[in-house]
Design a protein around this motif. Structure first.
Motif, PDB file in Angstrom:
ATOM      1  N   TYR A 190       9.180   0.503   5.787  1.00 54.27           N
ATOM      2  CA  TYR A 190       8.439  -0.662   6.270  1.00 54.27           C
ATOM      3  C   TYR A 190       8.210  -1.664   5.141  1.00 54.27           C
ATOM      4  O   TYR A 190       8.414  -2.867   5.309  1.00 54.27           O
ATOM      5  CB  TYR A 190       7.111  -0.220   6.882  1.00 54.27           C
ATOM      6  CG  TYR A 190       6.253  -1.381   7.311  1.00 54.27           C
ATOM      7  CD1 TYR A 190       6.483  -2.030   8.522  1.00 54.27           C
ATOM      8  CD2 TYR A 190       5.222  -1.849   6.503  1.00 54.27           C
ATOM      9  CE1 TYR A 190       5.706  -3.110   8.914  1.00 54.27           C
ATOM     10  CE2 TYR A 190       4.439  -2.931   6.893  1.00 54.27           C
ATOM     11  CZ  TYR A 190       4.684  -3.550   8.099  1.00 54.27           C
ATOM     12  OH  TYR A 190       3.925  -4.617   8.473  1.00 54.27           O
ATOM     13  N   PHE A 191       7.770  -1.164   3.989  1.00 54.56           N
ATOM     14  CA  PHE A 191       7.440  -2.057   2.878  1.00 54.56           C
ATOM     15  C   PHE A 191       8.656  -2.447   2.035  1.00 54.56           C
ATOM     16  O   PHE A 191       8.559  -3.330   1.182  1.00 54.56           O
ATOM     17  CB  PHE A 191       6.369  -1.425   1.989  1.00 54.56           C
ATOM     18  CG  PHE A 191       5.019  -1.370   2.635  1.00 54.56           C
ATOM     19  CD1 PHE A 191       4.320  -2.534   2.928  1.00 54.56           C
ATOM     20  CD2 PHE A 191       4.440  -0.159   2.976  1.00 54.56           C
ATOM     21  CE1 PHE A 191       3.077  -2.496   3.534  1.00 54.56           C
ATOM     22  CE2 PHE A 191       3.189  -0.103   3.580  1.00 54.56           C
ATOM     23  CZ  PHE A 191       2.510  -1.278   3.858  1.00 54.56           C
ATOM     24  N   ALA A 192       9.801  -1.841   2.265  1.00 54.14           N
ATOM     25  CA  ALA A 192      11.001  -2.130   1.479  1.00 54.14           C
ATOM     26  C   ALA A 192      11.483  -3.565   1.658  1.00 54.14           C
ATOM     27  O   ALA A 192      12.205  -4.091   0.806  1.00 54.14           O
ATOM     28  CB  ALA A 192      12.117  -1.153   1.843  1.00 54.14           C
ATOM     29  N   SER A 193      11.083  -4.193   2.741  1.00 54.37           N
ATOM     30  CA  SER A 193      11.526  -5.569   2.985  1.00 54.37           C
ATOM     31  C   SER A 193      10.773  -6.598   2.132  1.00 54.37           C
ATOM     32  O   SER A 193      11.155  -7.766   2.105  1.00 54.37           O
ATOM     33  CB  SER A 193      11.371  -5.915   4.465  1.00 54.37           C
ATOM     34  OG  SER A 193      10.011  -5.886   4.841  1.00 54.37           O
ATOM     35  N   GLN A 205       5.257  -5.055  -5.756  1.00 51.52           N
ATOM     36  CA  GLN A 205       4.307  -5.166  -4.658  1.00 51.52           C
ATOM     37  C   GLN A 205       4.615  -4.145  -3.571  1.00 51.52           C
ATOM     38  O   GLN A 205       3.707  -3.580  -2.959  1.00 51.52           O
ATOM     39  CB  GLN A 205       4.308  -6.578  -4.070  1.00 51.52           C
ATOM     40  CG  GLN A 205       3.270  -6.770  -2.980  1.00 51.52           C
ATOM     41  CD  GLN A 205       1.847  -6.474  -3.461  1.00 51.52           C
ATOM     42  OE1 GLN A 205       1.424  -6.981  -4.493  1.00 51.52           O
ATOM     43  NE2 GLN A 205       1.115  -5.672  -2.718  1.00 51.52           N
ATOM     44  N   ALA A 206       5.879  -3.880  -3.335  1.00 52.68           N
ATOM     45  CA  ALA A 206       6.268  -2.879  -2.344  1.00 52.68           C
ATOM     46  C   ALA A 206       5.762  -1.495  -2.753  1.00 52.68           C
ATOM     47  O   ALA A 206       5.224  -0.748  -1.925  1.00 52.68           O
ATOM     48  CB  ALA A 206       7.784  -2.865  -2.165  1.00 52.68           C
ATOM     49  N   VAL A 207       5.896  -1.161  -4.033  1.00 51.22           N
ATOM     50  CA  VAL A 207       5.393   0.122  -4.534  1.00 51.22           C
ATOM     51  C   VAL A 207       3.879   0.193  -4.364  1.00 51.22           C
ATOM     52  O   VAL A 207       3.344   1.206  -3.889  1.00 51.22           O
ATOM     53  CB  VAL A 207       5.789   0.348  -6.012  1.00 51.22           C
ATOM     54  CG1 VAL A 207       5.065   1.554  -6.600  1.00 51.22           C
ATOM     55  CG2 VAL A 207       7.291   0.502  -6.149  1.00 51.22           C
ATOM     56  N   ASN A 254      -1.012   2.106  -1.790  1.00 51.84           N
ATOM     57  CA  ASN A 254      -2.272   1.773  -1.123  1.00 51.84           C
ATOM     58  C   ASN A 254      -2.344   2.368   0.273  1.00 51.84           C
ATOM     59  O   ASN A 254      -3.392   2.890   0.674  1.00 51.84           O
ATOM     60  CB  ASN A 254      -2.462   0.257  -1.065  1.00 51.84           C
ATOM     61  CG  ASN A 254      -2.769  -0.335  -2.418  1.00 51.84           C
ATOM     62  OD1 ASN A 254      -3.207   0.354  -3.334  1.00 51.84           O
ATOM     63  ND2 ASN A 254      -2.520  -1.622  -2.553  1.00 51.84           N
ATOM     64  N   HIS A 255      -1.248   2.293   1.000  1.00 53.34           N
ATOM     65  CA  HIS A 255      -1.245   2.856   2.354  1.00 53.34           C
ATOM     66  C   HIS A 255      -1.503   4.360   2.314  1.00 53.34           C
ATOM     67  O   HIS A 255      -2.331   4.881   3.070  1.00 53.34           O
ATOM     68  CB  HIS A 255       0.084   2.576   3.054  1.00 53.34           C
ATOM     69  CG  HIS A 255       0.117   3.064   4.456  1.00 53.34           C
ATOM     70  ND1 HIS A 255      -0.231   2.267   5.519  1.00 53.34           N
ATOM     71  CD2 HIS A 255       0.426   4.279   4.976  1.00 53.34           C
ATOM     72  CE1 HIS A 255      -0.134   2.979   6.627  1.00 53.34           C
ATOM     73  NE2 HIS A 255       0.269   4.197   6.323  1.00 53.34           N
ATOM     74  N   LEU A 256      -0.797   5.049   1.428  1.00 53.42           N
ATOM     75  CA  LEU A 256      -0.975   6.506   1.330  1.00 53.42           C
ATOM     76  C   LEU A 256      -2.404   6.861   0.935  1.00 53.42           C
ATOM     77  O   LEU A 256      -2.987   7.811   1.458  1.00 53.42           O
ATOM     78  CB  LEU A 256       0.019   7.100   0.333  1.00 53.42           C
ATOM     79  CG  LEU A 256       1.498   6.996   0.723  1.00 53.42           C
ATOM     80  CD1 LEU A 256       2.378   7.485  -0.415  1.00 53.42           C
ATOM     81  CD2 LEU A 256       1.792   7.749   2.001  1.00 53.42           C
ATOM     82  N   GLN A 257      -2.980   6.100   0.028  1.00 49.83           N
ATOM     83  CA  GLN A 257      -4.330   6.414  -0.430  1.00 49.83           C
ATOM     84  C   GLN A 257      -5.395   6.045   0.592  1.00 49.83           C
ATOM     85  O   GLN A 257      -6.431   6.689   0.663  1.00 49.83           O
ATOM     86  CB  GLN A 257      -4.596   5.748  -1.779  1.00 49.83           C
ATOM     87  CG  GLN A 257      -3.784   6.403  -2.881  1.00 49.83           C
ATOM     88  CD  GLN A 257      -4.019   5.807  -4.253  1.00 49.83           C
ATOM     89  OE1 GLN A 257      -4.476   4.688  -4.392  1.00 49.83           O
ATOM     90  NE2 GLN A 257      -3.676   6.572  -5.265  1.00 49.83           N
ATOM     91  N   PRO A 277      12.932   5.859  -2.797  1.00 46.35           N
ATOM     92  CA  PRO A 277      12.563   5.445  -4.162  1.00 46.35           C
ATOM     93  C   PRO A 277      11.184   4.786  -4.264  1.00 46.35           C
ATOM     94  O   PRO A 277      10.492   4.957  -5.271  1.00 46.35           O
ATOM     95  CB  PRO A 277      13.673   4.463  -4.550  1.00 46.35           C
ATOM     96  CG  PRO A 277      14.844   4.868  -3.720  1.00 46.35           C
ATOM     97  CD  PRO A 277      14.272   5.374  -2.424  1.00 46.35           C
ATOM     98  N   LEU A 278      10.763   4.065  -3.227  1.00 41.12           N
ATOM     99  CA  LEU A 278       9.428   3.458  -3.271  1.00 41.12           C
ATOM    100  C   LEU A 278       8.338   4.522  -3.244  1.00 41.12           C
ATOM    101  O   LEU A 278       7.307   4.371  -3.903  1.00 41.12           O
ATOM    102  CB  LEU A 278       9.236   2.483  -2.099  1.00 41.12           C
ATOM    103  CG  LEU A 278      10.041   1.196  -2.146  1.00 41.12           C
ATOM    104  CD1 LEU A 278       9.805   0.383  -0.872  1.00 41.12           C
ATOM    105  CD2 LEU A 278       9.706   0.379  -3.381  1.00 41.12           C
ATOM    106  N   VAL A 279       8.549   5.582  -2.497  1.00 42.19           N
ATOM    107  CA  VAL A 279       7.575   6.679  -2.462  1.00 42.19           C
ATOM    108  C   VAL A 279       7.532   7.356  -3.823  1.00 42.19           C
ATOM    109  O   VAL A 279       6.454   7.629  -4.357  1.00 42.19           O
ATOM    110  CB  VAL A 279       7.906   7.709  -1.359  1.00 42.19           C
ATOM    111  CG1 VAL A 279       6.910   8.865  -1.385  1.00 42.19           C
ATOM    112  CG2 VAL A 279       7.935   7.054   0.009  1.00 42.19           C
TER     113      VAL A 279
END
Length: 73
Positions: A16-19, A25-27, A32-35, A60-62
């Motif tokens: 979702y955030f890869a775009s 900022q994507a990372v 932030n979402h996970l936390q 890779p973002l995760v």
């Protein structure tokens, strides 16, 4: 919750955030979402998986989100 489900969900969040055009900022968005929305036990299990399997099967973002500064398991 199984590790397979955690990985699947984390990768969906990353997709979702890869775009976002800014990789940093994507990372941060993934972190932030996970936390904000994952229970501490889920975050600990994801970090343990990442550590044990060297990020295998994780977007890779995760990987960047759970190993970077500011990660709280």
């Amino acid at each position: 919750m199984s590790n397979d489900n955690l990985i699947k969900m984390a990768n969906q969040i990353a997709q979702y955030f890869a775009s976002q055009p800014d990789q940093e900022q994507a990372v941060l968005s993934v972190r932030n979402h996970l936390q904000m929305f994952w229970a501490p036990s889920m975050r600990k299990a994801l970090l343990a998986w990442q550590t044990e399997h060297h990020g295998e099967d994780l977007h890779p973002l995760v990987q960047a989100a759970v190993t970077g500064a500011g990660w709280e398991a």
